[in-house]
Write a protein that holds these residues in place. Structure first.
Motif, mmCIF file in Angstrom:
data_model
loop_
_atom_site.group_PDB
_atom_site.id
_atom_site.type_symbol
_atom_site.label_atom_id
_atom_site.label_comp_id
_atom_site.label_asym_id
_atom_site.label_seq_id
_atom_site.Cartn_x
_atom_site.Cartn_y
_atom_site.Cartn_z
ATOM 1 N N GLN A 216 4.528 5.702 -7.268
ATOM 2 C CA GLN A 216 3.673 6.483 -8.167
ATOM 3 C C GLN A 216 3.775 7.985 -7.941
ATOM 4 O OE1 GLN A 216 -0.113 4.642 -7.297
ATOM 5 N NE2 GLN A 216 0.299 2.850 -8.580
ATOM 6 N N ARG A 217 4.095 8.385 -6.675
ATOM 7 C CA ARG A 217 4.055 9.815 -6.362
ATOM 8 C C ARG A 217 5.329 10.355 -5.739
ATOM 9 N NH1 ARG A 217 -1.134 9.735 -2.771
ATOM 10 N NH2 ARG A 217 -0.406 11.835 -2.252
ATOM 11 N N ALA B 221 5.588 12.429 -1.071
ATOM 12 C CA ALA B 221 4.203 11.979 -0.864
ATOM 13 C C ALA B 221 4.171 10.768 0.057
ATOM 14 C CB ALA B 221 3.553 11.646 -2.203
ATOM 15 N N PHE B 222 5.142 9.874 -0.105
ATOM 16 C CA PHE B 222 5.230 8.695 0.760
ATOM 17 C C PHE B 222 5.426 9.119 2.214
ATOM 18 C CE2 PHE B 222 8.266 5.984 3.070
ATOM 19 C CZ PHE B 222 7.555 4.790 3.138
ATOM 20 N N ARG C 231 3.288 1.631 -3.101
ATOM 21 C CA ARG C 231 2.612 2.151 -4.297
ATOM 22 C C ARG C 231 2.649 3.675 -4.333
ATOM 23 N NH1 ARG C 231 -0.402 -1.130 -7.501
ATOM 24 N NH2 ARG C 231 -0.435 -3.317 -6.873
ATOM 25 N N ILE C 232 2.435 4.290 -3.182
ATOM 26 C CA ILE C 232 2.484 5.749 -3.115
ATOM 27 C C ILE C 232 3.885 6.237 -3.463
ATOM 28 C CG2 ILE C 232 2.322 7.734 -1.541
ATOM 29 C CD1 ILE C 232 0.098 6.185 -0.081
ATOM 30 N N TYR C 233 4.899 5.561 -2.929
ATOM 31 C CA TYR C 233 6.276 5.944 -3.215
ATOM 32 C C TYR C 233 6.592 5.807 -4.703
ATOM 33 C CZ TYR C 233 11.356 5.695 -3.430
ATOM 34 O OH TYR C 233 12.664 5.884 -3.777
ATOM 35 N N ASN D 139 2.317 10.679 3.691
ATOM 36 C CA ASN D 139 1.295 9.667 3.955
ATOM 37 C C ASN D 139 1.602 8.893 5.236
ATOM 38 O OD1 ASN D 139 -1.040 7.854 2.908
ATOM 39 N ND2 ASN D 139 0.605 6.402 3.277
ATOM 40 N N GLU E 283 0.827 -1.214 0.000
ATOM 41 C CA GLU E 283 0.000 0.000 0.000
ATOM 42 C C GLU E 283 0.865 1.270 0.000
ATOM 43 O OE1 GLU E 283 -2.096 1.802 3.713
ATOM 44 O OE2 GLU E 283 -3.514 0.389 2.827
ATOM 45 N N SER E 284 1.826 1.341 0.908
ATOM 46 C CA SER E 284 2.682 2.527 1.004
ATOM 47 C C SER E 284 3.706 2.565 -0.126
ATOM 48 C CB SER E 284 3.384 2.555 2.356
ATOM 49 O OG SER E 284 2.443 2.677 3.405
#
Length: 301
Positions: free
Chosen positions: A175-176, A180-181, A171-173, A184, A168-169
């Protein structure tokens, strides 16, 4: 109260070095492979990448011989006929392995649930991926251990995201980006991360640890992650929420993991990124967990 048994499944090629007979299969086909194994079934196979790890798992049973803590299961694409050489070698090396599934070329992951297995180790990446997709911990073992600095203790190290925890985390790293990671993880610090494919395996290890004196525990675990403060808080709170003890936690902030794994004395390290596994393999046994966004195949351009 009877102890919960840890069940580890391993393929024949991870347990023993079958490179020679596999080359026969690749070059000459299944029938030639069958003949080769029967002709050589009295020749003892040499240890494979997972052999020393299996030895250490089985050594845990010496502490409770009447109530084993661990069972090793053989899951093999060999046939029962060719599997005779494997069991002859198991007997020669004195490994207490009595249960097996020989599937004659079919991926054996379907027997994980029936055996109650917590982990599958293989050299076949396709079998590993199928096992993970079925909801079990699995890894492609890439090398054997070159150190044994703690002969009386099994030491297992894990990456965090996509291994112990969901991706989950991660993916944020991916993709963004890092900013952003980090934001979050600060925002969600008190919200436990969802479990990843190795959560149940870690839980089973923890259960064995709870049966032992902490000062003489036969298993020691470590989290070795690229995370750094402040992203560490969510990890700590997640393990606390799960009620799982991890003995050592290394928050490396992107530093190479190999030297730290050597210092820990890992018998095996599980990571979702092949690059990290290859780096670790210079020092310890490494196994790739092809799970999460990093391992999703990108469409052709």
């Amino acid at each position: 109260m009877r102890k919960q048994k840890l069940v580890v499944a391993i393929s024949s090629r991870a347990l023993f070095n079958l490179d020679e007979s596999h080359a026969v299969f690749e070059k000459q086909g299944k029938e030639a492979f069958l003949r080769y194994q029967i002709e050589h079934e009295d020749e003892v196979l040499q240890p494979g990448y997972g052999f020393s790890l299996v030895r250490k798992f089985l050594a845990l049973n010496e502490k409770t011989p009447d109530d084993p803590l661990v069972e090793i299961i053989l899951l093999s694409q060999n046939s029962a006929d060719t599997g005779l050489r494997i069991f002859n070698s198991i007997a020669h090396h004195g490994l207490h392995i009595t249960r097996a599934a020989f599937t004659s070329g079919v991926s054996p992951y379907g027997y994980m649930a029936a055996f109650g297995a917590h982990l599958f180790l293989s050299t076949n990446a396709d079998d590993v991926a199928k096992t993970l997709n079925a909801g079990f911990a699995a890894a492609t073992i890439l090398c054997g251990s070159s150190i044994d600095s703690h002969p009386d203790q099994l030491r297992i190290a894990f990456d965090g995201d996509s291994v112990l925890f969901s991706d989950e985390s991660e993916r944020i790293y991916q993709q963004r980006g890092l900013t952003a990671f980090a934001e979050n993880e600060r925002t969600e610090a008190k919200k436990p991360l969802p479990g990843g494919p190795f959560k149940d395996f870690l839980s089973a290890l923890h259960h064995i640890q709870t049966q032992c004196d902490p000062d003489t525990a036969p298993i020691r675990t470590a989290l070795v992650t690229a995370r750094a403060a402040p992203a560490h808080e969510r990890v700590v709170r997640t393990l606390r929420a799960w009620g799982i003890r991890i003995d050592e936690a290394l928050f490396l902030g992107g530093m190479p993991k190999g030297e730290f794994l050597k210092a820990f004395g890992a018998d095996i390290f599980f990571d979702d990124q092949e690059g990290h596994c290859e780096s670790a393999a210079q020092h310890v046994a490494a196994a790739h967990v092809p799970h999460g966004i990093i391992n999703q195949k990108k469409p052709d351009a």
